[in-house]
Motif scaffolding. Structure first.
Motif, PDB file in Angstrom:
ATOM      1  N   LYS A  54       6.853   8.133   1.489  1.00  0.00           N
ATOM      2  CA  LYS A  54       7.750   7.397   2.147  1.00  0.00           C
ATOM      3  C   LYS A  54       9.102   8.116   2.336  1.00  0.00           C
ATOM      4  N   ASN A  76      11.044   4.174   6.016  1.00  0.00           N
ATOM      5  CA  ASN A  76      10.796   3.234   4.836  1.00  0.00           C
ATOM      6  C   ASN A  76       9.394   2.753   5.090  1.00  0.00           C
ATOM      7  N   LYS A 133      -0.203   6.256   3.403  1.00  0.00           N
ATOM      8  CA  LYS A 133      -1.199   6.450   2.265  1.00  0.00           C
ATOM      9  C   LYS A 133      -2.236   7.803   2.847  1.00  0.00           C
ATOM     10  N   GLU A 192       5.593   3.107   4.444  1.00  0.00           N
ATOM     11  CA  GLU A 192       4.841   4.145   3.289  1.00  0.00           C
ATOM     12  C   GLU A 192       3.353   4.424   4.058  1.00  0.00           C
ATOM     13  N   SER A 231       0.692   8.411  -1.780  1.00  0.00           N
ATOM     14  CA  SER A 231       1.718   7.762  -1.318  1.00  0.00           C
ATOM     15  C   SER A 231       2.768   8.476  -0.914  1.00  0.00           C
TER      16      SER A 231
END
Length: 305
Positions: free
Chosen positions: A49, A86, A90, A88, A47
């Motif tokens: 961000k 903001n 993956k 995310e 992850s």
């Protein structure tokens, strides 16, 4: 479409690595932050961000990106992804290893810098047509690097890693250039994908005319008449919109047409040359190889069962 590769910075010294997954090196400037990420072992769903809009470009290796609710996609060198603040990400690293690391840059840009640049462009260099504005298209977030975009990112990497006292000033100018190049690249990609159909833009009838007349002798005069502009104004307008000249765009469209035709394994190269609007087959073969890195025949063989 052909990709243009960014020159990757040197990898970190093995002893300086803090982690084997997304080892991060940061360069902070007044209005942006350059992050270089390196991964040395296979991993899944890592992850990441950022608080600001981030422009990411692959430098080495392969990732699989999972963004928004869209299907995961392979992310390779020569490609750029723009991600709003903001959001995310993956990320999978299916092939990463000590001997085959991935390297990716992530350039976080201060929102005020983006707003100021777009306001400046809309005030000083307004677009032609009704309700046409400089803006970033957050739906059109994944694209191949062209020469101009790759050159600008290379310049920005150099400024961010510099020790010069003027690096912030030069980086600010290059950030403005980067935003322009991204918007131009997004416009060109939306045209390639058949998603650009704004009736308010003078470019729409021009694109339609080019695609319907590829086998004709398309001149700058023809195109400027379709846009209801002088040739000089039209040339400047087109270059500002797409980052390429009208004739460069015509050649790209001819190559795109040729690639479609070449998916038929029985068609002759001379016929493809003629149907895509080229008069000389030797010139066509040279130009195709320059654009795609392989000859038309080699491209055709990719589609032979």
């Amino acid at each position: 479409m052909n990709r243009t590769y960014i020159t990757p910075p040197h990898l970190s010294n093995e002893k300086s690595l803090k982690t084997l997954v997304e080892n991060r090196t940061v360069y902070n400037l007044n209005h942006c932050e350059l992050n270089l990420f390196e991964t040395y072992k296979a991993s899944e769903l890592v992850s990441l961000k950022f608080n600001d809009l981030v422009v990411t470009s692959m430098l080495r290796g392969k990732k699989v990106m999972h963004l928004f609710d869209d299907p995961g996609f392979e992310y390779l060198p020569g490609e750029t992804v723009m991600i709003p603040s903001n959001v995310e990400m993956k990320i999978d690293f299916p092939e990463a290893s000590i001997h085959n690391p991935t390297q990716c840059l992530a350039l976080a840009i201060d929102q005020q810098k983006i707003t100021d640049t777009l306001d400046f462009l809309n005030e000083r260099y307004p677009k032609e047509g009704n309700k046409q504005f400089w803006h970033l298209n957050y739906q059109n977030y994944y694209f191949y690097n062209n020469v101009e975009l790759a050159t600008t990112i290379n310049k920005l990497i150099k400024e961010c890693m510099s020790t010069s006292v003027t690096k912030d000033v030069l980086a600010d100018l290059t950030l403005q250039e980067l935003l322009i190049r991204i918007i131009q690249t997004q416009t060109a990609k939306s045209i390639d994908d058949g998603l650009y159909a704004d009736p308010n833009s003078p470019i729409t009838p021009v694109i339609d005319y080019i695609r319907l007349n590829l086998r004709e002798n398309i001149s700058l005069k023809n195109l400027s008449e379709k846009a209801c502009m002088s040739t000089t104004s039209f040339y400047r307008f087109f270059k500002k919109e797409l980052g390429m000249s009208p004739i460069e765009f015509v050649i790209n469209e001819k190559i795109r047409c040729a690639k479609k035709l070449l998916k038929n394994p029985s068609i002759q190269i001379n016929e493809v040359c003629h149907l895509s609007g080229f008069e000389d087959s030797n010139y066509f073969i040279r130009l195709f190889k320059k654009h795609e890195g392989i000859t038309p025949k080699q491209y055709q063989l990719l589609y032979v069962n």
